[in-house]
Design an enzyme around this catalytic site. Structure first.
Site, PDB file in Angstrom:
ATOM      1  N   SER A 121      -0.048   0.909   8.271  1.00 52.42           N
ATOM      2  CA  SER A 121       0.030   1.658   9.367  1.00 52.42           C
ATOM      3  C   SER A 121      -0.007   0.656  10.672  1.00 52.42           C
ATOM      4  CB  SER A 121      -0.864   2.910   9.422  1.00 52.42           C
ATOM      5  OG  SER A 121      -0.907   2.932  10.808  1.00 52.42           O
ATOM      6  N   HIS A 181       4.384   2.179   8.294  1.00 54.98           N
ATOM      7  CA  HIS A 181       3.932   3.505   8.527  1.00 54.98           C
ATOM      8  C   HIS A 181       3.776   3.530   9.832  1.00 54.98           C
ATOM      9  CE1 HIS A 181       2.262   7.510   7.464  1.00 54.98           C
ATOM     10  NE2 HIS A 181       1.243   7.141   8.328  1.00 54.98           N
ATOM     11  N   ASP A 184       2.468   6.233  13.236  1.00 56.59           N
ATOM     12  CA  ASP A 184       1.812   7.210  13.393  1.00 56.59           C
ATOM     13  C   ASP A 184       1.957   7.750  14.856  1.00 56.59           C
ATOM     14  OD1 ASP A 184       0.086   7.683  10.964  1.00 56.59           O
ATOM     15  OD2 ASP A 184      -0.481   5.640  11.384  1.00 56.59           O
ATOM     16  N   MET A 186       1.402  10.640  17.678  1.00 59.10           N
ATOM     17  CA  MET A 186       0.178  11.562  17.945  1.00 59.10           C
ATOM     18  C   MET A 186       0.460  11.990  19.493  1.00 59.10           C
ATOM     19  SD  MET A 186      -3.257   9.509  16.697  1.00 59.10           S
ATOM     20  CE  MET A 186      -3.140   8.719  14.879  1.00 59.10           C
ATOM     21  N   HIS A 238       5.168   9.239  10.667  1.00 61.23           N
ATOM     22  CA  HIS A 238       4.323  10.347  10.624  1.00 61.23           C
ATOM     23  C   HIS A 238       4.202  11.279  11.630  1.00 61.23           C
ATOM     24  CE1 HIS A 238      -0.222  11.284   9.260  1.00 61.23           C
ATOM     25  NE2 HIS A 238       0.415  12.562   9.412  1.00 61.23           N
ATOM     26  N   MET A 280       2.371  13.567  13.962  1.00 64.69           N
ATOM     27  CA  MET A 280       1.040  14.422  14.228  1.00 64.69           C
ATOM     28  C   MET A 280       1.243  15.074  15.475  1.00 64.69           C
ATOM     29  SD  MET A 280      -1.652  11.817  12.504  1.00 64.69           S
ATOM     30  CE  MET A 280      -0.561  10.103  12.671  1.00 64.69           C
ATOM     31  N   MET A 318      -3.371  13.869   3.518  1.00 65.68           N
ATOM     32  CA  MET A 318      -4.315  13.106   4.408  1.00 65.68           C
ATOM     33  C   MET A 318      -5.777  13.086   3.976  1.00 65.68           C
ATOM     34  SD  MET A 318      -2.763  12.217   7.114  1.00 65.68           S
ATOM     35  CE  MET A 318      -4.056  11.825   7.756  1.00 65.68           C
ATOM     36  N   ASP A 374      -2.982   8.846   2.981  1.00 62.06           N
ATOM     37  CA  ASP A 374      -3.167   8.311   4.204  1.00 62.06           C
ATOM     38  C   ASP A 374      -4.608   8.397   4.837  1.00 62.06           C
ATOM     39  OD1 ASP A 374      -2.912   7.333   6.660  1.00 62.06           O
ATOM     40  OD2 ASP A 374      -1.225   8.778   7.352  1.00 62.06           O
TER      41      ASP A 374
HETATM   42  C1  DX5 Z   1      -4.675   8.701  10.633  1.00 62.40           C
HETATM   43  C2  DX5 Z   1      -3.300   8.200  10.449  1.00 62.40           C
HETATM   44  C3  DX5 Z   1      -3.258   7.061   9.743  1.00 62.40           C
HETATM   45  C4  DX5 Z   1      -4.090   5.889  10.081  1.00 62.40           C
HETATM   46  C5  DX5 Z   1      -4.573   5.246   8.902  1.00 62.40           C
HETATM   47  O1  DX5 Z   1      -4.456   9.878  11.614  1.00 62.40           O
HETATM   48  O2  DX5 Z   1      -2.281   9.054  10.051  1.00 62.40           O
HETATM   49  O3  DX5 Z   1      -1.792   6.518   9.287  1.00 62.40           O
HETATM   50  O4  DX5 Z   1      -3.599   4.929  10.821  1.00 62.40           O
HETATM   51  O5  DX5 Z   1      -5.503   4.436   9.276  1.00 62.40           O
HETATM   52  P1  DX5 Z   1      -6.756   3.872   8.267  1.00 62.40           P
HETATM   53  O6  DX5 Z   1      -5.943   3.090   7.138  1.00 62.40           O
HETATM   54  O7  DX5 Z   1      -7.312   2.967   9.187  1.00 62.40           O
HETATM   55  O8  DX5 Z   1      -7.638   5.042   7.913  1.00 62.40           O
HETATM   56 ZN    ZN Z   2      -0.293   8.221   8.937  1.00 60.82          ZN
END
Ligand code: DX5
Ligand code: ZN
Length: 223
Positions: free
Chosen positions: A7, A32, A34, A36, A65, A67, A136, A174
């Site tokens: 990620s 990956h 993320d 948000m 991903h 969110m 998750m 994840d």
């Molecule tokens: C969390 C994300 C993850 C995050 C994982 O909301 O979806 O992908 O980046 O990070 P680590 O591996 O540090 O938990």
């Molecule tokens: Zn993620």
């Protein structure tokens, strides 16, 4: 064989080009990404513009991903930005079935993510339609959190549902994943390991990726 998806959230964004090269040259399988929105999760990360930049140099599958609330508003734009797969949260939309069709129509693999409190049973009516289930293993919103052990049970439940229903979906995990728990999640049925901090906060990120990749795969999922 299981897949490793570092990620980028945990990377140093002042040196994004270096993080991209690192993943390109490593044994990792996917990027990956993320996204948000500060609504579905408390944090805000990045969107289509950054993904478009990453896509220019990334030589591997872009696993996006989302969110974000009402992801149906943005599916086409993330596909255009270069996403190969788009995962939406079951909790973020009233019309999960429709969004899955929308992702496929945009030419991407369709994934559905479940927060730690969301039961696997919400997938009952879409499991045959999806390519990926994202369990998750922390509450989404931040990197570097502690793995929630009850998630192992959910991975097994998702795995059982996939087998019973003959779904093509694979399971991605994840949150808080690293060498300390990767074997357990693979045994439970996971196929894709997302790792942010475990990779990018390490002294030797490529070495961690190699070690994660070198773990024994679950023979049941190694097709
Ligand atoms: C969390 C994300 C993850 C995050 C994982 O909301 O979806 O992908 O980046 O990070 P680590 O591996 O540090 O938990
Ligand atoms: Zn993620």
């Amino acid at each position: 064989m299981h897949l490793i998806a570092p990620s980028l959230l945990a990377a140093d964004f002042r040196r994004l080009d270096q993080a991209i090269s690192l993943v390109n040259e490593s044994e990792a399988d996917w990027f990956h990404l993320d996204v948000m929105d500060g609504m579905f999760v408390p944090n805000i990360s990045f969107g289509q513009f950054i993904i478009q930049q990453v896509a220019k140099d990334a030589k591997k599958y872009l696993d996006v991903h989302l969110m974000i609330e009402q992801p149906e508003r943005y599916i086409e734009s993330f596909a255009e930005a270069g996403a190969d797969g788009i995962t939406v949260h079951a909790e973020a939309t009233k019309h999960l079935h429709r969004v899955i069709q929308q992702i496929k129509a945009a030419g991407c693999k369709a994934g559905v993510a479940l927060n730690p409190h969301t039961p696997v049973s919400v997938l009952e009516n879409v499991i045959e339609d999806i390519d990926l289930v994202l369990i998750m293993t922390v509450n989404p919103g931040f990197g570097g959190q502690k793995f929630i052990y009850q998630s192992l049970q959910k991975i097994r439940q998702a795995y059982d549902m996939i087998v019973v229903r003959n779904s093509p979906a694979i399971i991605e995990v994840d949150g808080g994943i690293g060498l300390q728990n990767a074997r357990k999640v693979l045994e439970a049925g996971a196929r894709v390991l997302v790792a942010g901090s475990a990779v990018f906060k390490a002294e030797d990120p490529a070495g961690v990726i190699r070690d994660l990749k070198g773990l024994e795969s679950n023979p049941l999922i190694s097709v």
